[in-house]
Design an enzyme around this catalytic site. Sequence first.
Site, PDB file in Angstrom:
ATOM      1  N   LYS A   1       0.748  -4.106 -10.088  1.00 60.11           N
ATOM      2  CA  LYS A   1       1.744  -3.273 -10.767  1.00 60.11           C
ATOM      3  C   LYS A   1       3.086  -3.991 -10.984  1.00 60.11           C
ATOM      4  CE  LYS A   1      -0.322   1.117  -9.569  1.00 60.11           C
ATOM      5  NZ  LYS A   1      -0.187   2.486  -9.094  1.00 60.11           N
TER       6      LYS A   1
ATOM      7  N   ASP B   1       2.562   6.996 -13.281  1.00 60.04           N
ATOM      8  CA  ASP B   1       2.386   7.453 -11.888  1.00 60.04           C
ATOM      9  C   ASP B   1       3.461   8.469 -11.513  1.00 60.04           C
ATOM     10  OD1 ASP B   1       0.174   5.980 -11.181  1.00 60.04           O
ATOM     11  OD2 ASP B   1       1.336   4.259 -10.473  1.00 60.04           O
TER      12      ASP B   1
END
Length: 480
Positions: free
Chosen positions: A283, A319
């Site tokens: 990420k 997210d």
Amino acid sequence: MICLTLSGSTLSACLSEIRENREYIDLAELRLDYLEKSEQERASEFPSMTDVPVILTLRRKEDGGKCTLSEKERRALLLSALDGDFAYVDIEEDVKKNDVEEKARAKGVKIIRSFHDFSGIPDDIYSRIYRLAERGDIAKAAVTPHSIQDVLTLFRISEELKEIPKIIIGMGDWGIPLRILYRRAGSILTFASSGEAVAPGQISAKDLKLLYRADQVDEKTGIYGIIGNPVLHTSSPQIHNPGFHAIHYNAIYLPFMVDNVRVFFALAEYLRMRGFSVTIPFKDAVLMYLGNITREVKQIGACNTVVRMPGMWKGMNTDYYGFLAPILKDIESGRIRNSLVIGAGGAAQAIVWALRNRGVKVTVLNRTVTRAEKLAKINLCEYDTLENASKYEGKVDLIVQTTSVGLYPDFDANPIGSFHFTGREIAYDIIYKPKMTKFLKEAEKAGCTLHFGEEMLLEQGKLQFELFTGYHYPKLTPQM
Ligand code: ATR
């Protein structure tokens, strides 16, 4: 074509495997080396027992099979089996012209010429495939990629050998994209297993047909995926693929094991991918390859969604939205004002930022207190140790569990085991396997409202779907 590799030890067991998978497959491979001896002798009867075309294979031990017969005995067995109407016979590359080949040609049985490499990709793979094809046979190369670079190499080789009838298989976990995108890799078929419990690298016929619709991939199919390491356990294909299908969007979404982000971007260009999800541990690593990032990505320092824009890749983060969506009403109504976040890792970064951005007070509790301190400083909130969790009993509206404690198979662990819930709290665990963690069980006993990792996963996935396709996620419940 999707080909089911039969693993039964009797002909009737093989027939049941075909029956159970009939709607997913176009042909089947009878592995003579898996059959009991008495059944091997009856193999010629097999093609007439089923309506699917059958490949006849008697794989030697050194090629990954079970056959330990002498070459003469092996040929004799293949010859007798060829009395039956098989559609194909698999003959290894190094087997010289022989009676098996002659009989197959005389009967019009197509020949698959195979070679196997369990250690890697042979340097001469290109010329070997080419030579086999020149003889008028279908070339089959089963090789073992060990990196995303190897996967890229195999796609490139396939492209260069586009016109040649062939089957290129990447064995093991790294080879999964080649199994699913077999049509893009120019293979005439892909091998599938029956049942759910599949060996590493093998995918069930049902998933290939119903989940990935691998046999429908064409030149226009948009390719999407998820990168991570590990990544094969991910449920994201179960969110995106049924979504594409429901809105008649010609696209496929599949997992890519990655060891090097730079090389993956080269593969993404090569496959003309339109976008991909990013999971642990990439990420942060993807950031340097993005031409554009959103404010959230900048603030959180992590990106889980990458989409293709003209001339560049753009990074986004769904997210934080996925996390907030299930509790947004409670934040807006003032039911949630004060929270505890357990953990200070990558997942906590997005969550703490999301809560602070919505004006919720946060205290970060972490095993390593310096990490909690760092995260708290960036987001202007409080921090403490896990041992001090009980100090906050009765004082918070929301408790979020973001650590890996309690994750499958560690069912019985809870990072704040001594904490007493009053029953008034909202408990939220971002772990989705298992759905009901020890942390949530404790909260449930006290009568708390629960939120599950599954909700976050689904919500982030739905937003990602919109970013990928430009359409709303359809009304359906993914089987995750
Ligand atoms: P992720 O990106 O999934 O959040 P991570 O960055 O490795 O992964 O963070 C994992 C989190 O789980 C951290 O908060 C970690 O605590 P430390 O910072 O002390 O390492 C927490 N964690 C992992 N194993 C733990 C354990 N056995 N007990 C308590 N906390 C644990």
